[in-house]
Design a protein around this motif. Structure first.
Motif, PDB file in Angstrom:
ATOM      1  N   THR A 126       5.203 -49.519  38.911  1.00 56.28           N
ATOM      2  CA  THR A 126       5.211 -48.335  38.066  1.00 56.28           C
ATOM      3  C   THR A 126       4.505 -48.652  36.746  1.00 56.28           C
ATOM      4  O   THR A 126       4.223 -49.825  36.439  1.00 56.28           O
ATOM      5  N   LEU A 127       4.254 -47.613  35.961  1.00 54.73           N
ATOM      6  CA  LEU A 127       3.649 -47.819  34.642  1.00 54.73           C
ATOM      7  C   LEU A 127       4.513 -48.742  33.803  1.00 54.73           C
ATOM      8  O   LEU A 127       4.003 -49.653  33.128  1.00 54.73           O
ATOM      9  N   GLU A 128       5.821 -48.538  33.832  1.00 53.19           N
ATOM     10  CA  GLU A 128       6.724 -49.366  33.031  1.00 53.19           C
ATOM     11  C   GLU A 128       6.681 -50.825  33.473  1.00 53.19           C
ATOM     12  O   GLU A 128       6.739 -51.750  32.648  1.00 53.19           O
ATOM     13  N   GLU A 129       6.596 -51.053  34.781  1.00 51.63           N
ATOM     14  CA  GLU A 129       6.545 -52.433  35.283  1.00 51.63           C
ATOM     15  C   GLU A 129       5.247 -53.116  34.876  1.00 51.63           C
ATOM     16  O   GLU A 129       5.260 -54.309  34.502  1.00 51.63           O
ATOM     17  N   THR A 177       3.462 -52.373  32.240  1.00 55.41           N
ATOM     18  CA  THR A 177       3.600 -52.585  30.791  1.00 55.41           C
ATOM     19  C   THR A 177       4.434 -53.826  30.501  1.00 55.41           C
ATOM     20  O   THR A 177       4.087 -54.653  29.642  1.00 55.41           O
ATOM     21  N   GLY A 178       5.544 -53.981  31.246  1.00 53.35           N
ATOM     22  CA  GLY A 178       6.414 -55.134  31.039  1.00 53.35           C
ATOM     23  C   GLY A 178       5.750 -56.451  31.396  1.00 53.35           C
ATOM     24  O   GLY A 178       5.957 -57.462  30.726  1.00 53.35           O
ATOM     25  N   ARG A 179       4.946 -56.445  32.454  1.00 54.83           N
ATOM     26  CA  ARG A 179       4.299 -57.690  32.897  1.00 54.83           C
ATOM     27  C   ARG A 179       3.123 -58.089  32.012  1.00 54.83           C
ATOM     28  O   ARG A 179       2.784 -59.277  31.925  1.00 54.83           O
ATOM     29  N   THR A 180       2.486 -57.125  31.382  1.00 54.21           N
ATOM     30  CA  THR A 180       1.294 -57.422  30.589  1.00 54.21           C
ATOM     31  C   THR A 180       1.564 -57.497  29.093  1.00 54.21           C
ATOM     32  O   THR A 180       0.746 -58.019  28.331  1.00 54.21           O
ATOM     33  N   ASN A 181       2.700 -56.932  28.669  1.00 52.94           N
ATOM     34  CA  ASN A 181       3.031 -56.856  27.244  1.00 52.94           C
ATOM     35  C   ASN A 181       2.006 -56.054  26.446  1.00 52.94           C
ATOM     36  O   ASN A 181       1.827 -56.279  25.239  1.00 52.94           O
ATOM     37  N   LEU A 182       1.343 -55.130  27.107  1.00 51.89           N
ATOM     38  CA  LEU A 182       0.409 -54.234  26.428  1.00 51.89           C
ATOM     39  C   LEU A 182       1.141 -52.959  26.021  1.00 51.89           C
ATOM     40  O   LEU A 182       2.147 -52.585  26.625  1.00 51.89           O
ATOM     41  N   PRO A 183       0.654 -52.257  25.002  1.00 58.06           N
ATOM     42  CA  PRO A 183       1.269 -50.976  24.633  1.00 58.06           C
ATOM     43  C   PRO A 183       1.223 -50.006  25.814  1.00 58.06           C
ATOM     44  O   PRO A 183       0.262 -49.988  26.592  1.00 58.06           O
ATOM     45  N   ARG A 184       2.244 -49.183  25.920  1.00 57.23           N
ATOM     46  CA  ARG A 184       2.348 -48.268  27.057  1.00 57.23           C
ATOM     47  C   ARG A 184       1.150 -47.326  27.134  1.00 57.23           C
ATOM     48  O   ARG A 184       0.597 -47.088  28.221  1.00 57.23           O
ATOM     49  N   SER A 185       0.738 -46.770  26.009  1.00 59.17           N
ATOM     50  CA  SER A 185      -0.376 -45.823  26.018  1.00 59.17           C
ATOM     51  C   SER A 185      -1.677 -46.504  26.452  1.00 59.17           C
ATOM     52  O   SER A 185      -2.475 -45.934  27.207  1.00 59.17           O
ATOM     53  N   THR A 186      -1.872 -47.737  25.974  1.00 55.29           N
ATOM     54  CA  THR A 186      -3.069 -48.487  26.368  1.00 55.29           C
ATOM     55  C   THR A 186      -3.045 -48.797  27.860  1.00 55.29           C
ATOM     56  O   THR A 186      -4.059 -48.654  28.561  1.00 55.29           O
ATOM     57  N   THR A 187      -1.879 -49.228  28.346  1.00 58.16           N
ATOM     58  CA  THR A 187      -1.736 -49.544  29.767  1.00 58.16           C
ATOM     59  C   THR A 187      -2.036 -48.329  30.626  1.00 58.16           C
ATOM     60  O   THR A 187      -2.765 -48.415  31.620  1.00 58.16           O
ATOM     61  N   HIS A 188      -1.478 -47.188  30.230  1.00 55.75           N
ATOM     62  CA  HIS A 188      -1.684 -45.969  31.015  1.00 55.75           C
ATOM     63  C   HIS A 188      -3.165 -45.579  31.046  1.00 55.75           C
ATOM     64  O   HIS A 188      -3.706 -45.213  32.098  1.00 55.75           O
ATOM     65  N   ARG A 189      -3.824 -45.672  29.919  1.00 56.94           N
ATOM     66  CA  ARG A 189      -5.236 -45.309  29.847  1.00 56.94           C
ATOM     67  C   ARG A 189      -6.085 -46.204  30.753  1.00 56.94           C
ATOM     68  O   ARG A 189      -6.949 -45.728  31.498  1.00 56.94           O
ATOM     69  N   ILE A 190      -5.830 -47.516  30.702  1.00 54.83           N
ATOM     70  CA  ILE A 190      -6.618 -48.440  31.518  1.00 54.83           C
ATOM     71  C   ILE A 190      -6.297 -48.262  33.002  1.00 54.83           C
ATOM     72  O   ILE A 190      -7.189 -48.310  33.862  1.00 54.83           O
ATOM     73  N   LEU A 191      -5.024 -48.045  33.308  1.00 53.27           N
ATOM     74  CA  LEU A 191      -4.643 -47.809  34.703  1.00 53.27           C
ATOM     75  C   LEU A 191      -5.398 -46.621  35.284  1.00 53.27           C
ATOM     76  O   LEU A 191      -5.927 -46.676  36.405  1.00 53.27           O
ATOM     77  N   GLU A 192      -5.449 -45.532  34.534  1.00 53.89           N
ATOM     78  CA  GLU A 192      -6.123 -44.335  35.029  1.00 53.89           C
ATOM     79  C   GLU A 192      -7.627 -44.572  35.192  1.00 53.89           C
ATOM     80  O   GLU A 192      -8.247 -44.045  36.123  1.00 53.89           O
TER      81      GLU A 192
END
Length: 275
Positions: free
Chosen positions: A20-23, A25-40
């Motif tokens: 999931t997005l939260e998982e 984020t937790g594994r990378t220690n990146l900000p949630r918004s940044t993680t979501h943007r890169i994931l997409e």
């Protein structure tokens, strides 16, 4: 950006990993918004895909070697079950995966009988002409199927399905039979088979089929194929395989027949023509 993308890709341990997005984020220690943007962005570029159970490696990532790793895990999980199934039935048993409109055979069991079945490990066949292929196609979204075929289906024999509308109808019937697919003479005139998909949280991982001559008692063998595919799913996913969501227009009725009763019910079909 490259470092952040690498962190995110490294979060996925293998082809079957879903996060999931939260998982992530937790594994990378990146900000949630940044993680979501890169994931997409990675989904849009097909490095990742995104389904109901989260993100996973996409076609581009799998094409760099992850596909072979995933195939190895599938073969390892399936080997003892399919070998035992071949010994029990004295028939040919296939393990295959879907590659666009083809099936790709990962394994084949059956001793001397394998000579009579013109398939081979590493070989291909049109998915819509085989039970193992139709079992996997049945769990793809309707729009995905239309994109794959674009209205064009090649016919291998006079019994092959040659129309996309007919294929949609056949796949709907497969879903109402709890995923069991049948084929008699559609790929080779003298061959018949019954197949069932190995299913994951976001679609078919592979499929199993039992193969014989055109008069093979497929109806009696159907529960064995279904049970083998189910057991492989359990081994791969570490427990009960998640129930996939069929398309609303083709959802199985509430009184769908359980696997235990299929052997009796399917025997009603004379020589399998109604399949």
């Amino acid at each position: 950006m490259v470092e952040r993308m690498t962190l995110i890709m490294d979060a996925f341990a293998g082809p079957q990993t879903r996060l999931t997005l939260e998982e992530v984020t937790g594994r990378t220690n990146l900000p949630r918004s940044t993680t979501h943007r890169i994931l997409e962005q990675l989904v849009r570029l097909r490095w990742l895909d995104h389904g109901d159970s989260g993100y996973g490696l996409g076609p581009r990532a799998l094409g760099l070697g992850g596909r072979e790793v995933g195939h190895g895990a599938l073969r390892a999980a399936a080997f003892p079950l399919l070998h035992a199934l071949s010994v029990r039935t004295e028939m040919v048993v296939h393990l295959a995966v879907l590659d666009r409109t083809d099936v790709y055979y990962l394994d084949k069991f059956g001793g001397r009988a394998t000579v009579e079945v013109p398939s081979r490990v590493g070989g291909r066949a049109p998915a819509h002409c085989t039970a193992v292929g139709k079992a996997m196609l049945a769990w793809l979204p309707a729009e995905g199927l239309d994109t794959l075929y674009r209205g064009v289906l090649d016919r291998r024999t006079p019994r092959s399905i040659g129309d996309l509308g007919v294929l949609h109808h056949e796949l709907s019937r497969i879903r109402t039979r709890n995923g069991l697919a049948f084929e008699r003479g559609e790929c080779y005139p003298h061959i018949a088979c019954v197949g069932a998909a190995v299913r994951g949280p976001d679609g078919p991982i592979g499929a199993v089929s039992i193969v014989g001559d055109a008069q093979a008692p497929l109806e009696r063998l159907a529960p064995l194929a279904a049970n083998a595919a189910h057991a492989i799913s359990e081994k791969l996913l570490g427990g009960e395989p998640p129930k996939m969501r069929p398309r609303p227009e083709s959802a199985a009725p509430r009184n769908a027949v359980p696997i235990e009763a299929l052997g009796r019910l399917l025997a009603m079909g004379e020589r399998g023509e109604w399949f």
